[in-house]
Each structure stands twice: as structure tokens, then as C-alpha cells.
Design an enzyme around this catalytic site. Structure first.
Site, PDB file in Angstrom:
ATOM      1  N   LYS A  49       0.844  -1.212   0.000  1.00 38.06           N
ATOM      2  CA  LYS A  49       0.000   0.000   0.000  1.00 38.06           C
ATOM      3  C   LYS A  49       0.870   1.249   0.000  1.00 38.06           C
ATOM      4  O   LYS A  49       2.056   1.190   0.331  1.00 38.06           O
ATOM      5  CB  LYS A  49      -0.935  -0.013   1.213  1.00 38.06           C
ATOM      6  CG  LYS A  49      -0.217  -0.027   2.556  1.00 38.06           C
ATOM      7  CD  LYS A  49      -1.175  -0.337   3.712  1.00 38.06           C
ATOM      8  CE  LYS A  49      -0.433  -0.359   5.035  1.00 38.06           C
ATOM      9  NZ  LYS A  49      -1.306  -0.776   6.144  1.00 38.06           N
ATOM     10  N   ARG A 147     -11.166  -0.151  14.117  1.00 36.42           N
ATOM     11  CA  ARG A 147     -10.943   0.719  12.972  1.00 36.42           C
ATOM     12  C   ARG A 147     -11.710   0.141  11.790  1.00 36.42           C
ATOM     13  O   ARG A 147     -12.672   0.723  11.332  1.00 36.42           O
ATOM     14  CB  ARG A 147      -9.436   0.757  12.720  1.00 36.42           C
ATOM     15  CG  ARG A 147      -8.940   1.853  11.874  1.00 36.42           C
ATOM     16  CD  ARG A 147      -7.433   1.857  11.769  1.00 36.42           C
ATOM     17  NE  ARG A 147      -6.925   0.680  11.052  1.00 36.42           N
ATOM     18  CZ  ARG A 147      -5.655   0.511  10.691  1.00 36.42           C
ATOM     19  NH1 ARG A 147      -4.752   1.441  11.009  1.00 36.42           N
ATOM     20  NH2 ARG A 147      -5.269  -0.558  10.034  1.00 36.42           N
ATOM     21  N   TYR A 269      12.885  31.922   5.711  1.00 37.32           N
ATOM     22  CA  TYR A 269      11.631  32.630   6.012  1.00 37.32           C
ATOM     23  C   TYR A 269      11.532  32.964   7.496  1.00 37.32           C
ATOM     24  O   TYR A 269      11.888  32.149   8.357  1.00 37.32           O
ATOM     25  CB  TYR A 269      10.439  31.744   5.648  1.00 37.32           C
ATOM     26  CG  TYR A 269      10.167  31.633   4.166  1.00 37.32           C
ATOM     27  CD1 TYR A 269      10.005  32.770   3.375  1.00 37.32           C
ATOM     28  CD2 TYR A 269      10.036  30.390   3.577  1.00 37.32           C
ATOM     29  CE1 TYR A 269       9.736  32.648   2.017  1.00 37.32           C
ATOM     30  CE2 TYR A 269       9.757  30.266   2.217  1.00 37.32           C
ATOM     31  CZ  TYR A 269       9.613  31.403   1.451  1.00 37.32           C
ATOM     32  OH  TYR A 269       9.335  31.278   0.120  1.00 37.32           O
TER      33      TYR A 269
END
Ligand SMILES: *Cc1c(COP(=O)(O)O)cnc(C)c1O
Length: 389
Positions: A49, A147, A269
């Protein structure tokens, strides 16, 4: 040796992910042999997967099939359809099960749905009637993960009414462990006993419980089919202990530019990092869009010419800045490559720095990386694995 052989794409890539197919194959053989250690005919599948945890499901699937692997798991039906193109024969199981209306796709591509509740079982049985063929099915029992999978009530209905499987061939009964990497967690034994009870009530079908870490819980957990994913790709199935698996991935990124800055200058940044001394900063060609997480700032390093080089300044979408002040200038010219993952810093190490696990590091590996496949295991991992000369 490059098996992929697209030299132009390699030359254009900002970063190169080298994948040792020989190591994946050796990891698979090692797990298979662990399953067979007690002499029972335990088989070993491969979980592919999420593009084989970022390593490339088609290439890895073909390699493991050549190695003798005969069972493959994916999460999504589209992953199964893609894998079917390279693996015409072996069973491919789809863990997420049946989405409404996808039965014809499963049948057309001969994919096997992992049925997670009675509703899916009913739909699949109706499909068997409609297509007038005996269809393979996996029954997934929820033993505690809560699940996916048959609830205890659904499981009892199935035990009482075996006719609900009429027209289907029960290819596998499986469940999935909650905390297999915690060897002393009592939930493992509780799930084992729930699984055994169900399996005894449904005799005849092959059975599967263990993921990578589950295999290391011992033969009680092996049943008929092992289902490793992570360990195939070199992720440590035994957190806190030394890793029994061979490393699989190396990630190297180009230095795009270097610059000297004075003391007390900021980099990146937000001006979030400031130099304490005159420094030489190098900018390398990967960023958070490639799965190099923003929270790694000031917490990790890369390797260059035998030096550990800190990552400094915020991580950008496409760029990372590193402090190469202590590396000889000749070693950090633009075009040189730094090691981001590899012998000095494994996916498990980087995961620690990012406060996550290596599964997330691996499955986030960027699609913009050039994937260079090689077979380094036989002669030991090649030093220049990423080159495709
Ligand atoms: C992902 C997955 C596996 C493989 O787990 P690893 O820990 O990567 O070995 C096995 N079974 C199921 C149901 C899964 O979802």
C-alpha cells in the site's frame, strides 16, 4: 547498477532516492524464514500500500513476485488495479474493502476485497450471483483496533449463519494488531485469543494476524500468512532494539548554491535562524513538498563528506538550508550531493527528529525524487547507488 536506467531523468532530479531491491528481497526472505522456523508451512505476503511505503509498488511487487512472494496487499482498489498490470497472476487483497458500486472493478481485475462488515459481505455475495462465479473474499475480524473489520456481533452472525458465505470462497480470515511493536503489551495476547476463538469457529480457511512487528511476537502469532509492510522496507520492527532488517533507502539531494554570511545574519523565512559566527550556508534541492517535514527545523542534520551538517532556517516548500561552515569548501560546491537518508541517518532516526514514525517518513517520500533501483545486497550496498552511469 541502475535497473530503471532513465539517465536523463536522474540528471534532472534535485534529489535521488536509491532503493535497494536486493535488500527488500532479502528482508522478505528473512521474514518468510522466521515464519517457517517451527516447520509449519507459513507463507509470507507483501504489503504494497501507499506505493510500497514510497518505494514504488510496481517495481517492488515484480521483484518480490520473482522472489517467490505469492500474496499482495494494497489499501485502495486503484492501487490493486495498477499492481494487477505488473502481477497478472497472484492474489491481490484490497484492505479498505468494497466501496459502493466497485464490485465490477474488483471482478474485472480479479482483486479480492477485504470484507470489513456484514454489509460488504452481502454486497459481495450478490456480486457473485450477478457475475455467476465463485468470488474470493477475505473476512477481516476486529479484535481490538476498532478501525475496520467485523465487530463481535457481526462475527457471531457469520458463525451462526455460514450460508452468508454461499457463492464465495473464503480465501483468508485476518485481523490486525493494536500494538505489536510493544512486545509486553497485554493487548497482543488478548487479540490473539479473540482471533483464535473466531478461527476455531470458522474452520477451513487460511488465517493471518501478524504485520511486521507481529512476526517478532513469535510463532503463536504467525498463523498461515504473514503480512509485513514496514520491515520489508527497512523500518525497524523492534523499536528500542537494534534493527534486524537491512536498510533499503538512501536519499541524496543536490547542493544548488552556497553563500557566505556574516555573524548575526538570519537565514530563511521569518528570519527564524541567526548565525552565531561567519558561516557558509548551502541550499539543497528538497523541501516540505517532498515530505521533508517543516518541524525538522533545528532538529536534524544531513551528511556531507564525513561531516554531520545541521539543517538551519525554516524548511521551504522546495528548499532546505544547511550550515556547512565546518565542511571543507571543496566538498560543498554546487552540484555536490548531501546524504539526507542513508547509513548515517535512517528513516527511523529522521522520524525521531520529526517526532513521528518511520512509516510517515517513508510514505511521505516525495514524488519528485528520482527513484533509482539497484540490487546492492549480493555484493553489499554499492557506495554510488544513486548514480545511473
Ligand atoms: C499496513 C498493514 C499491514 C502492514 O503493517 P506493517 O506494520 O507495515 O508491517 C498489515 N495488515 C494491515 C491490515 C495493514 O493495514
Amino acid at each position: 547498477m541502475s535497473i530503471s536506467g532513465d539517465d536523463d531523468a536522474a540528471r534532472r532530479a534535485g534529489a535521488i532516492l536509491s532503493i535497494d531491491l536486493g535488500a527488500i528481497a532479502a528482508n522478505w526472505r528473512g521474514l518468510r524464514d522466521a515464519g517457517r522456523a517451527t516447520g509449519r508451512p507459513v507463507d509470507c505476503a507483501a504489503v504494497l500500500k501507499a506505493d510500497a511505503y514510497g518505494t514504488g509498488a510496481a517495481v517492488v511487487g515484480a521483484r518480490l513476485a520473482a522472489e517467490g512472494c505469492r500474496h499482495f496487499f494494497v489499501a485502495h482498489i486503484d492501487e490493486g488495479i495498477a499492481l494487477r498490470r505488473v502481477l497478472p497472476e497472484p492474489p491481490i487483497y484490497v484492505l479498505n474493502g468494497l466501496l459502493p458500486g466497485t464490485e465490477p472493478d474488483f471482478v474485472e481485475h480479479r482483486l479480492i476485497p477485504v470484507l470489513n462488515h456484514l454489509g460488504q459481505l452481502n454486497v459481495w455475495r450478490a456480486a457473485a450471483q450477478r457475475f455467476n462465479q465463485a468470488l474470493d473474499a477475505v473476512v477481516h475480524l476486529d479484535t481490538g483496533l476498532h478501525r475496520l473489520g467485523f465487530s463481535a456481533e457481526d462475527a457471531q452472525v457469520l458463525i451462526n449463519e455460514r450460508g452468508r458465505l454461499r457463492g464465495l470462497r473464503l480465501a483468508l480470515i485476518m485481523s490486525h494488531l493494536v500494538a505489536s511493536e510493544e512486545t509486553s503489551n497485554p493487548v497482543n495476547g488478548e487479540q490473539l485469543s479473540r482471533f483464535r476463538t473466531f478461527v476455531r469457529a470458522m474452520p477451513g480457511a487460511p488465517t493471518s494476524l501478524a504485520n511486521s512487528s507481529g512476526i517478532f511476537l513469535g510463532p503463536d502469532y504467525h498463523f498461515d500468512l504473514l503480512r509485513p509492510g514496514a520491515a520489508l522496507y527497512g523500518i525497524n520492527p523492534l523499536p528500542g532494539q537494534s534493527n534486524p532488517m537491512l536498510p533499503v533507502v538512501t536519499l541524496r539531494a543536490h547542493i544548488l548554491q552556497t553563500r557566505r554570511i556574516d555573524a548575526f545574519q538570519t537565514v530563511g523565512y521569518g528570519g527564524a535562524w541567526r548565525s552565531a559566527r561567519p558561516s557558509r550556508i548551502a541550499t539543497i534541492a528538497l523541501g516540505y513538498a517532498d515530505g521533508y517535514f517543516r518541524n525538522l527545523v533545528n532538529r536534524t542534520h544531513v551528511h556531507l563528506a564525513g561531516h554531520s551538517v545541521p539543517v538551519v532556517g525554516r524548511i521551504s516548500m522546495d528548499l532546505v538550508t544547511i550550515d556547512t561552515t565546518d565542511v571543507p569548501e571543496a566538498d560543498c560546491q554546487p552540484g555536490a550531493m548531501v546524504e539526507v537518508l542513508g547509513p548515517h541517518l535512517t528513516p527511523d532516526d529522521l522520524a525521531d527528529h520529526a517526532r513521528t514514525n518511520a512509516y510517515e517518513i517513508m510514505t511521505a517520500l516525495g514524488r519528485r525524487y528520482y527513484r533509482a533501483y539497484f540490487d546492492g545486497y549480493a555484493g553489499g550496498p554499492a557506495e554510488d547507488a544513486g548514480e545511473t552511469a
